[in-house]
Design a protein around this motif. Structure first.
Motif: not given
Ligand code: RTP
Ligand code: MG
Length: 157
Positions: A11, A13-14, A27-28, A90, A94, A110-111, A122-124
Motif C-alpha cells: 500500500a 500513500l501518494k 487514512i492510517k 485494501w 481505496m 479513501i479516494r 491518494c493511494t496505490h
C-alpha cells in the motif's frame, strides 16, 4: 497468532496525501479500523528511475508522464499491510481510480473522501498476489516473508 491466513499487499500513500499530514493520520486510522496490520512502513522519496520501474506497465499511456511527475513531486509512505483477503479489501477501502465515479459510488472510501483528481488519487494497492510479491520486494528488499510467516515474534510485539 498464526500468519497463515493473512495475505500481504503493498500500500502506498501518494504525495498528495503526504503533503496533508492530517489526512495521513486519518487514512492510517481508517486502515486500522478495517483490521489491517501494518507489517512494515517507511516514508521515502522515490528517484525518477524507481518510479519508472514501478509504473512500467503504464508506459505509453496518456497519463504516464503526469503520473511519474506526480509521484516525483514529494515523498510517499510505503506500507506492507496484512489481513485476510488483503489485496481485495485494501483496493475496496481505496475506492475506484476515477475521482468522479468514486465520489458518487464510494464516497466513504479513501479516494472518495480525499481524492483530488484521477491521478492525484491518494493511494496505490497491488492488484494481484503476484504483483504484491514483486512490489513488496521492490520497496522492502530486506523483508523476509518466510520468517514473517513463521510467526517471528518480532512482528507482533
Ligand atoms: P494504483 O495502481 O495506484 O493502485 O491504482 P489503480 O490500479 O486504481 O489505477 P491504475 O489504472 O493502475 O493506474 C495507476 C495510477 O495512474 C494514475 N492515473 N491517472 N486518467 C488519469 O489521469 C489517470 N489514470 C490513472 C492514478 O494515480 C492511478 O492510481
Ligand atoms: Mg494499478
Amino acid at each position: 497468532m498464526s500468519c497463515s491466513r493473512l495475505q500481504l499487499t503493498l500500500a502506498i500513500l501518494k504525495p498528495d496525501v503526504t503533503a496533508r499530514p492530517h489526512i495521513v493520520k486519518e487514512i492510517k486510522s481508517m486502515i486500522l479500523r478495517k483490521k489491517f496490520y501494518f507489517v512494515e512502513s517507511k516514508k521515502m522519496k522515490l528517484a525518477q528511475s524507481e518510479i519508472e520501474t514501478f509504473y512500467k506497465e503504464h508506459e505509453g499511456k496518456f497519463f504516464h508522464n503526469r503520473l511519474v511527475n506526480f509521484m516525483n513531486s514529494g515523498s510517499i509512505w510505503a506500507h506492507i499491510l496484512a489481513r485476510e483477503d488483503c489485496i481485495k479489501e485494501w483496493r475496496k477501502l481505496m475506492g475506484p481510480t476515477k475521482v468522479l465515479k468514486t465520489v458518487f459510488e464510494e464516497p466513504n472510501s479513501i479516494r472518495g473522501k480525499f481524492g483530488l483528481t484521477d491521478t492525484r488519487n491518494c493511494t496505490h494497492g497491488s492488484d494481484s498476489e503476484e504483483t504484491a510479491k514483486r512490489e513488496i520486494k521492490l520497496f522492502f528488499p530486506e523483508f523476509d516473508e518466510e520468517k514473517w510467516r513463521a510467526n517471528d515474534e518480532d512482528y507482533f510485539i
